[in-house]
Motif scaffolding. Structure first.
Motif, PDB file in Angstrom:
ATOM      1  N   TRP A 242       0.709  -1.322  -0.019  1.00  0.00           N
ATOM      2  CA  TRP A 242      -0.103  -0.129   0.044  1.00  0.00           C
ATOM      3  C   TRP A 242       0.847   1.247  -0.146  1.00  0.00           C
ATOM      4  N   ALA A 243       2.105   1.294   0.221  1.00  0.00           N
ATOM      5  CA  ALA A 243       2.801   2.104   0.463  1.00  0.00           C
ATOM      6  C   ALA A 243       3.554   2.600  -0.794  1.00  0.00           C
ATOM      7  N   ASP A 244       4.145   3.929  -0.985  1.00  0.00           N
ATOM      8  CA  ASP A 244       4.662   4.383  -2.342  1.00  0.00           C
ATOM      9  C   ASP A 244       5.973   3.519  -2.542  1.00  0.00           C
ATOM     10  N   GLN A 245       6.046   2.968  -3.447  1.00  0.00           N
ATOM     11  CA  GLN A 245       7.177   1.734  -3.564  1.00  0.00           C
ATOM     12  C   GLN A 245       8.651   2.673  -3.747  1.00  0.00           C
ATOM     13  N   ALA A 246       8.595   3.670  -4.263  1.00  0.00           N
ATOM     14  CA  ALA A 246       9.958   4.089  -4.477  1.00  0.00           C
ATOM     15  C   ALA A 246      10.379   4.751  -3.240  1.00  0.00           C
ATOM     16  N   GLN A 247       9.700   5.358  -2.542  1.00  0.00           N
ATOM     17  CA  GLN A 247       9.909   5.706  -1.211  1.00  0.00           C
ATOM     18  C   GLN A 247      10.098   4.638  -0.191  1.00  0.00           C
ATOM     19  N   CYS A 248       9.573   3.647  -0.121  1.00  0.00           N
ATOM     20  CA  CYS A 248       9.724   2.607   0.560  1.00  0.00           C
ATOM     21  C   CYS A 248      11.252   1.666   0.557  1.00  0.00           C
ATOM     22  N   VAL A 249      11.504   1.692  -0.876  1.00  0.00           N
ATOM     23  CA  VAL A 249      12.839   1.208  -1.314  1.00  0.00           C
ATOM     24  C   VAL A 249      13.892   2.056  -0.907  1.00  0.00           C
TER      25      VAL A 249
ATOM     26  N   ASP B 226      -1.623  20.651  -7.082  1.00  0.00           N
ATOM     27  CA  ASP B 226      -1.969  20.912  -5.624  1.00  0.00           C
ATOM     28  C   ASP B 226      -3.156  21.755  -5.784  1.00  0.00           C
ATOM     29  N   TRP B 227      -4.320  21.158  -5.475  1.00  0.00           N
ATOM     30  CA  TRP B 227      -5.638  21.701  -5.503  1.00  0.00           C
ATOM     31  C   TRP B 227      -6.014  22.800  -4.554  1.00  0.00           C
ATOM     32  N   SER B 228      -5.110  22.765  -3.621  1.00  0.00           N
ATOM     33  CA  SER B 228      -5.182  23.916  -2.490  1.00  0.00           C
ATOM     34  C   SER B 228      -5.027  25.256  -3.121  1.00  0.00           C
ATOM     35  N   VAL B 229      -4.285  25.261  -4.035  1.00  0.00           N
ATOM     36  CA  VAL B 229      -3.848  26.453  -4.640  1.00  0.00           C
ATOM     37  C   VAL B 229      -3.924  26.672  -6.249  1.00  0.00           C
ATOM     38  N   THR B 230      -4.647  25.339  -6.719  1.00  0.00           N
ATOM     39  CA  THR B 230      -4.852  25.221  -8.184  1.00  0.00           C
ATOM     40  C   THR B 230      -3.796  25.550  -9.145  1.00  0.00           C
ATOM     41  N   LYS B 231      -2.614  24.835  -8.983  1.00  0.00           N
ATOM     42  CA  LYS B 231      -1.593  25.070  -9.795  1.00  0.00           C
ATOM     43  C   LYS B 231      -0.775  23.683  -9.560  1.00  0.00           C
ATOM     44  N   CYS B 232       0.125  23.474 -10.271  1.00  0.00           N
ATOM     45  CA  CYS B 232       1.133  22.257 -10.388  1.00  0.00           C
ATOM     46  C   CYS B 232       2.257  22.487  -9.545  1.00  0.00           C
ATOM     47  N   ALA B 233       2.595  21.473  -8.825  1.00  0.00           N
ATOM     48  CA  ALA B 233       3.838  21.403  -8.031  1.00  0.00           C
ATOM     49  C   ALA B 233       4.664  20.175  -8.324  1.00  0.00           C
ATOM     50  N   LYS B 234       6.014  20.526  -8.000  1.00  0.00           N
ATOM     51  CA  LYS B 234       6.992  19.161  -8.350  1.00  0.00           C
ATOM     52  C   LYS B 234       6.887  18.410  -7.259  1.00  0.00           C
ATOM     53  N   ASP B 235       6.922  17.148  -7.574  1.00  0.00           N
ATOM     54  CA  ASP B 235       7.286  15.967  -6.484  1.00  0.00           C
ATOM     55  C   ASP B 235       8.455  15.931  -5.632  1.00  0.00           C
TER      56      ASP B 235
ATOM     57  N   LYS C  85       0.534   8.861  -2.519  1.00  0.00           N
ATOM     58  CA  LYS C  85       0.383   7.620  -3.535  1.00  0.00           C
ATOM     59  C   LYS C  85      -0.816   7.785  -4.304  1.00  0.00           C
ATOM     60  N   TRP C  86      -1.932   8.461  -3.814  1.00  0.00           N
ATOM     61  CA  TRP C  86      -3.186   8.465  -4.496  1.00  0.00           C
ATOM     62  C   TRP C  86      -3.216   9.457  -5.655  1.00  0.00           C
ATOM     63  N   MET C  87      -2.157  10.476  -5.703  1.00  0.00           N
ATOM     64  CA  MET C  87      -2.130  11.458  -6.530  1.00  0.00           C
ATOM     65  C   MET C  87      -1.733  11.123  -7.922  1.00  0.00           C
ATOM     66  N   THR C  88      -2.425  11.701  -9.044  1.00  0.00           N
ATOM     67  CA  THR C  88      -1.970  11.486 -10.436  1.00  0.00           C
ATOM     68  C   THR C  88      -0.634  12.216 -10.560  1.00  0.00           C
ATOM     69  N   THR C  89       0.332  11.879 -11.123  1.00  0.00           N
ATOM     70  CA  THR C  89       1.554  12.444 -11.368  1.00  0.00           C
ATOM     71  C   THR C  89       1.656  12.722 -12.928  1.00  0.00           C
ATOM     72  N   TYR C  90       2.574  13.738 -13.173  1.00  0.00           N
ATOM     73  CA  TYR C  90       2.675  14.170 -14.882  1.00  0.00           C
ATOM     74  C   TYR C  90       4.273  14.283 -14.984  1.00  0.00           C
ATOM     75  N   ALA C  91       4.681  13.918 -16.299  1.00  0.00           N
ATOM     76  CA  ALA C  91       6.265  13.962 -16.507  1.00  0.00           C
ATOM     77  C   ALA C  91       6.651  15.385 -16.634  1.00  0.00           C
ATOM     78  N   SER C  92       5.883  16.238 -16.923  1.00  0.00           N
ATOM     79  CA  SER C  92       6.477  17.585 -17.065  1.00  0.00           C
ATOM     80  C   SER C  92       5.270  18.604 -16.346  1.00  0.00           C
ATOM     81  N   ALA C  93       5.726  19.873 -16.152  1.00  0.00           N
ATOM     82  CA  ALA C  93       5.008  21.025 -15.772  1.00  0.00           C
ATOM     83  C   ALA C  93       3.845  21.272 -16.733  1.00  0.00           C
ATOM     84  N   ALA C  94       4.195  21.156 -18.135  1.00  0.00           N
ATOM     85  CA  ALA C  94       3.229  21.367 -19.136  1.00  0.00           C
ATOM     86  C   ALA C  94       2.111  20.117 -19.305  1.00  0.00           C
TER      87      ALA C  94
END
Length: 270
Positions: A206-213, A230-239, A252-261
């Motif tokens: 159930w844990a984030d595998q990259a973080q766990c390893v 980041d829906w609290s400020v309605t903008k994208c943020a870097k992980d 873990k439940w968040m959808t991530t994207y390869a780039s800011a664009a």
């Protein structure tokens, strides 16, 4: 045989167990009648006593936990020869296997885990620590049992529920330079894994595998470098952790994207 012997007054010459504390059997014979006194002679007092043709047969049936050669020697000579340690392995109450070696003085190079002299005391002896572990400690991972038996670590990973965080622990010396080392497991029945990846996958799915390893290997986790909304400020943020554009670690439940664009394309109204 006993009835005939008692009737005729002639000893049967059979073998029997007189006292379990003797460490051997005795023979129904007349010691005083022999030219050389025979210390193994005894007299049967219980007519229900089981009798055997040989000392070997008596030892096998009545004193099977004692080394057969030792029992026969005690039975036929009255005393056992000095025991020579075998350096084989046997069960220890400390949840490990130890070797049949003398703990007094300097042990031989082959004796890596001296547990004291077995001395034919009924201990089952094994040629290797692995065989001893397999037979006597089947509840424990074989690698862990062998490592305990020789005073070492397995360098494998396990789930330690007594520690904080979603990570596995490496079975290695905490005093070493390896930041992943957390010592041997307290739960001896714990499952061991070859690497942090397999441990995290099976025990912390159930844990984030990259973080766990990363954390299991003693490495500070700083995100995936991908982007999330980041829906609290309605903008994208870097992980990642740190100054902008980092917005903290993504859940873990968040959808991530390869780039800011790519992330911003989802926020078409931004």
């Amino acid at each position: 045989d006993l009835c005939v012997a008692r009737t005729t007054g002639v000893t049967s010459e059979k073998w029997f167990l007189n006292d379990i504390a003797d460490g051997g059997c005795v023979q129904d014979c007349n010691a005083t009648a022999a030219a050389v006194p025979e210390p193994w002679c005894g007299t049967i007092t219980d007519i229900g006593t089981k009798m055997y043709d040989t000392a070997s047969a008596c030892c096998s049936k009545q004193l099977s936990w004692i080394d057969s050669a030792t029992c026969e020697e005690v039975s036929t000579t009255g005393a056992a020869a000095e025991y020579v340690p075998t350096e084989k392995w046997y069960y220890s109450i400390d949840n490990k296997c130890v070797q049949d070696c003398d703990t007094v003085g300097t042990p031989s190079a082959a004796c890596v885990s001296p547990g004291g002299v077995a001395d034919g005391n009924g201990e089952t002896l094994f040629d290797t620590a692995a065989l001893c572990c397999a037979k006597k400690f089947s509840f424990m991972d074989g690698d862990l049992c062998e490592a305990r038996s020789v005073g070492n670590y397995t360098n494998l990973y396990y789930m330690d529920y007594t520690t904080e965080g979603d990570k596995c622990t490496k079975d290695c010396d905490p005093a070493s330079a390896d930041p992943a080392c957390g010592g041997s497991p307290g739960d001896l029945s714990v499952k061991l894994f070859a690497d942090a990846t397999s441990c995290c996958s099976e025990k912390l799915g159930w844990a984030d595998q990259a973080q766990c390893v990363a954390e299991s290997n003693g490495v500070a986790y700083n995100g995936t470098e991908s982007y999330y909304i980041d829906w609290s400020v309605t903008k994208c943020a870097k992980d990642c952790e740190g100054a902008a554009p980092c917005g903290g670690l993504a859940d873990k439940w968040m959808t991530t994207y390869a780039s800011a664009a790519d992330c911003c394309a989802v926020l078409k109204w931004a």
